[in-house]
Motif scaffolding. Structure first.
Motif, PDB file in Angstrom:
ATOM      1  N   ASN A  94      41.516 -16.082 -11.110  1.00  0.00           N
ATOM      2  CA  ASN A  94      42.367 -15.440 -10.195  1.00  0.00           C
ATOM      3  C   ASN A  94      42.091 -14.491  -9.370  1.00  0.00           C
ATOM      4  N   SER A  95      40.695 -14.270  -9.394  1.00  0.00           N
ATOM      5  CA  SER A  95      40.008 -13.248  -8.385  1.00  0.00           C
ATOM      6  C   SER A  95      38.694 -13.607  -8.223  1.00  0.00           C
ATOM      7  N   ALA A  96      37.770 -13.025  -7.331  1.00  0.00           N
ATOM      8  CA  ALA A  96      36.415 -12.833  -7.210  1.00  0.00           C
ATOM      9  C   ALA A  96      36.106 -12.389  -8.389  1.00  0.00           C
TER      10      ALA A  96
ATOM     11  N   ASN B 124      48.201 -28.439  -6.117  1.00  0.00           N
ATOM     12  CA  ASN B 124      48.933 -27.958  -7.585  1.00  0.00           C
ATOM     13  C   ASN B 124      48.584 -26.580  -7.792  1.00  0.00           C
ATOM     14  N   GLY B 125      47.895 -25.816  -7.075  1.00  0.00           N
ATOM     15  CA  GLY B 125      47.598 -24.211  -7.454  1.00  0.00           C
ATOM     16  C   GLY B 125      46.327 -24.142  -8.149  1.00  0.00           C
ATOM     17  N   ASN B 126      45.613 -25.151  -8.290  1.00  0.00           N
ATOM     18  CA  ASN B 126      44.181 -25.088  -8.956  1.00  0.00           C
ATOM     19  C   ASN B 126      43.155 -24.447  -7.929  1.00  0.00           C
ATOM     20  N   ILE B 127      42.349 -23.586  -8.298  1.00  0.00           N
ATOM     21  CA  ILE B 127      41.339 -22.773  -7.290  1.00  0.00           C
ATOM     22  C   ILE B 127      39.969 -23.305  -7.913  1.00  0.00           C
ATOM     23  N   TYR B 128      39.427 -23.738  -6.882  1.00  0.00           N
ATOM     24  CA  TYR B 128      37.894 -24.337  -7.228  1.00  0.00           C
ATOM     25  C   TYR B 128      36.857 -23.566  -6.348  1.00  0.00           C
ATOM     26  N   TYR B 129      35.823 -23.099  -7.003  1.00  0.00           N
ATOM     27  CA  TYR B 129      34.615 -22.443  -6.480  1.00  0.00           C
ATOM     28  C   TYR B 129      33.475 -23.358  -6.554  1.00  0.00           C
ATOM     29  N   THR B 130      32.679 -23.175  -5.488  1.00  0.00           N
ATOM     30  CA  THR B 130      31.324 -23.640  -5.382  1.00  0.00           C
ATOM     31  C   THR B 130      30.509 -22.580  -4.646  1.00  0.00           C
ATOM     32  N   GLN B 131      29.461 -22.297  -5.588  1.00  0.00           N
ATOM     33  CA  GLN B 131      28.040 -21.380  -4.870  1.00  0.00           C
ATOM     34  C   GLN B 131      27.044 -22.414  -4.787  1.00  0.00           C
ATOM     35  N   ILE B 132      26.483 -22.370  -3.697  1.00  0.00           N
ATOM     36  CA  ILE B 132      24.963 -22.809  -3.706  1.00  0.00           C
ATOM     37  C   ILE B 132      24.110 -21.721  -3.044  1.00  0.00           C
ATOM     38  N   PHE B 133      22.892 -21.794  -3.694  1.00  0.00           N
ATOM     39  CA  PHE B 133      21.892 -20.915  -3.603  1.00  0.00           C
ATOM     40  C   PHE B 133      20.644 -21.701  -3.214  1.00  0.00           C
TER      41      PHE B 133
ATOM     42  N   VAL C 152      43.451  -7.452   6.955  1.00  0.00           N
ATOM     43  CA  VAL C 152      44.914  -6.798   7.758  1.00  0.00           C
ATOM     44  C   VAL C 152      45.364  -8.027   8.596  1.00  0.00           C
ATOM     45  N   PHE C 153      44.564  -8.808   9.147  1.00  0.00           N
ATOM     46  CA  PHE C 153      44.985  -9.639  10.127  1.00  0.00           C
ATOM     47  C   PHE C 153      45.562 -10.945   9.419  1.00  0.00           C
ATOM     48  N   THR C 154      45.156 -11.649   8.333  1.00  0.00           N
ATOM     49  CA  THR C 154      45.524 -12.750   7.819  1.00  0.00           C
ATOM     50  C   THR C 154      46.249 -12.775   6.466  1.00  0.00           C
ATOM     51  N   SER C 155      45.978 -11.716   5.829  1.00  0.00           N
ATOM     52  CA  SER C 155      46.801 -11.544   4.523  1.00  0.00           C
ATOM     53  C   SER C 155      48.153 -11.744   4.292  1.00  0.00           C
ATOM     54  N   CYS C 156      48.705 -12.325   3.557  1.00  0.00           N
ATOM     55  CA  CYS C 156      50.109 -12.510   3.178  1.00  0.00           C
ATOM     56  C   CYS C 156      50.761 -11.646   2.214  1.00  0.00           C
ATOM     57  N   THR C 157      49.628 -11.079   1.550  1.00  0.00           N
ATOM     58  CA  THR C 157      50.039 -10.087   0.336  1.00  0.00           C
ATOM     59  C   THR C 157      49.845  -9.038   0.958  1.00  0.00           C
ATOM     60  N   LYS C 158      50.409  -7.810   0.210  1.00  0.00           N
ATOM     61  CA  LYS C 158      50.329  -6.542   0.488  1.00  0.00           C
ATOM     62  C   LYS C 158      49.462  -5.585  -0.483  1.00  0.00           C
ATOM     63  N   GLU C 159      48.522  -6.430  -1.242  1.00  0.00           N
ATOM     64  CA  GLU C 159      47.502  -5.884  -2.248  1.00  0.00           C
ATOM     65  C   GLU C 159      46.397  -5.248  -1.401  1.00  0.00           C
ATOM     66  N   SER C 160      45.644  -4.394  -1.636  1.00  0.00           N
ATOM     67  CA  SER C 160      44.379  -3.659  -1.003  1.00  0.00           C
ATOM     68  C   SER C 160      43.188  -4.254  -1.512  1.00  0.00           C
ATOM     69  N   LEU C 161      42.415  -4.538  -0.957  1.00  0.00           N
ATOM     70  CA  LEU C 161      40.831  -5.051  -1.413  1.00  0.00           C
ATOM     71  C   LEU C 161      40.282  -4.358  -2.419  1.00  0.00           C
ATOM     72  N   GLU C 162      40.752  -3.110  -2.622  1.00  0.00           N
ATOM     73  CA  GLU C 162      40.128  -2.346  -3.764  1.00  0.00           C
ATOM     74  C   GLU C 162      40.691  -3.341  -5.181  1.00  0.00           C
ATOM     75  N   GLU C 163      41.802  -3.686  -4.967  1.00  0.00           N
ATOM     76  CA  GLU C 163      42.547  -4.242  -6.432  1.00  0.00           C
ATOM     77  C   GLU C 163      42.312  -5.715  -6.331  1.00  0.00           C
ATOM     78  N   GLY C 164      41.598  -6.299  -5.127  1.00  0.00           N
ATOM     79  CA  GLY C 164      41.056  -7.674  -5.350  1.00  0.00           C
ATOM     80  C   GLY C 164      42.271  -8.431  -4.622  1.00  0.00           C
ATOM     81  N   VAL C 165      42.027  -9.649  -4.316  1.00  0.00           N
ATOM     82  CA  VAL C 165      42.921 -10.462  -3.557  1.00  0.00           C
ATOM     83  C   VAL C 165      43.685 -11.480  -4.685  1.00  0.00           C
ATOM     84  N   ASN C 166      44.910 -11.495  -5.061  1.00  0.00           N
ATOM     85  CA  ASN C 166      45.173 -12.583  -6.082  1.00  0.00           C
ATOM     86  C   ASN C 166      45.338 -13.889  -5.343  1.00  0.00           C
TER      87      ASN C 166
END
Length: 168
Positions: free
Chosen positions: A122-124, A157-166, A23-37
């Motif tokens: 493109n999404s979680a 360049n618009g590449n999305i990188y993910y790292t998860q450490i457990f 609500v406070f930081t998103s620049c898109t109008k998508e709902s979280l139910e749809e995921g964040v693009n």
């Protein structure tokens, strides 16, 4: 029963945080139910993606009867450093994993450490789906861990990188 109650509390808290951030930081109008693009995401949305991914992973773990993973700042710092490294190199990798895992284990007293990385989902939801399609990534997600940190960043360049450490 305690794990289920703890998970519901964590899930509810995480969902509230995600909703407030969107609500406070998103620049898109998508709902979280749809995921964040991620194609239109900024740095604030990356934090929302990290949190959404944690919720989704914990929902998956809960469905299997596993404990929820708790966010850990040390794991997040190591994940964030590795995401920065991958961005600088311009490639997906587990480079320096043994060194990273050993340092973190010594710092937090972990018995074992695991790591998942991804690029350009493109999404979680998509990142989790692809991780679950890979036997090694799925094994890590479903492993005997208690703590995690997830870093998601977009390079110039618009590449999305993910790292998860457990860790346990």
């Amino acid at each position: 029963m305690a794990n289920s109650t703890t998970f519901r509390s964590l899930k509810n808290t995480s969902l509230i945080i995600i909703l407030i951030m969107s609500v406070f930081t998103s620049c898109t109008k998508e709902s979280l139910e749809e995921g964040v693009n991620l194609t239109t995401a900024d740095a604030h949305n990356m934090v929302a993606i990290e949190q959404e991914l944690l919720v989704l992973i914990n929902e998956h773990r809960d469905a299997l009867g596993h404990n929820a993973l708790a966010f850990n700042e040390v794991a997040y710092a190591y994940a964030n450093d590795h995401t920065n490294y991958m961005m600088a190199e311009g490639t997906l990798s587990h480079d320096n994993y043994n060194t990273r895992a050993t340092k973190m284990a010594n710092e937090v007293g972990a018995n074992h450490v695991g790591e998942n990385v991804a690029k350009n989902y493109n999404s979680a939801e998509e990142a989790l789906e692809k991780w679950l399609e890979s036997s090694n990534h799925k094994k890590t997600i479903e492993g005997d861990f208690s703590f995690t940190g997830i870093s998601v960043k977009e390079d110039d360049n618009g590449n999305i990188y993910y790292t998860q450490i457990f860790y346990q």
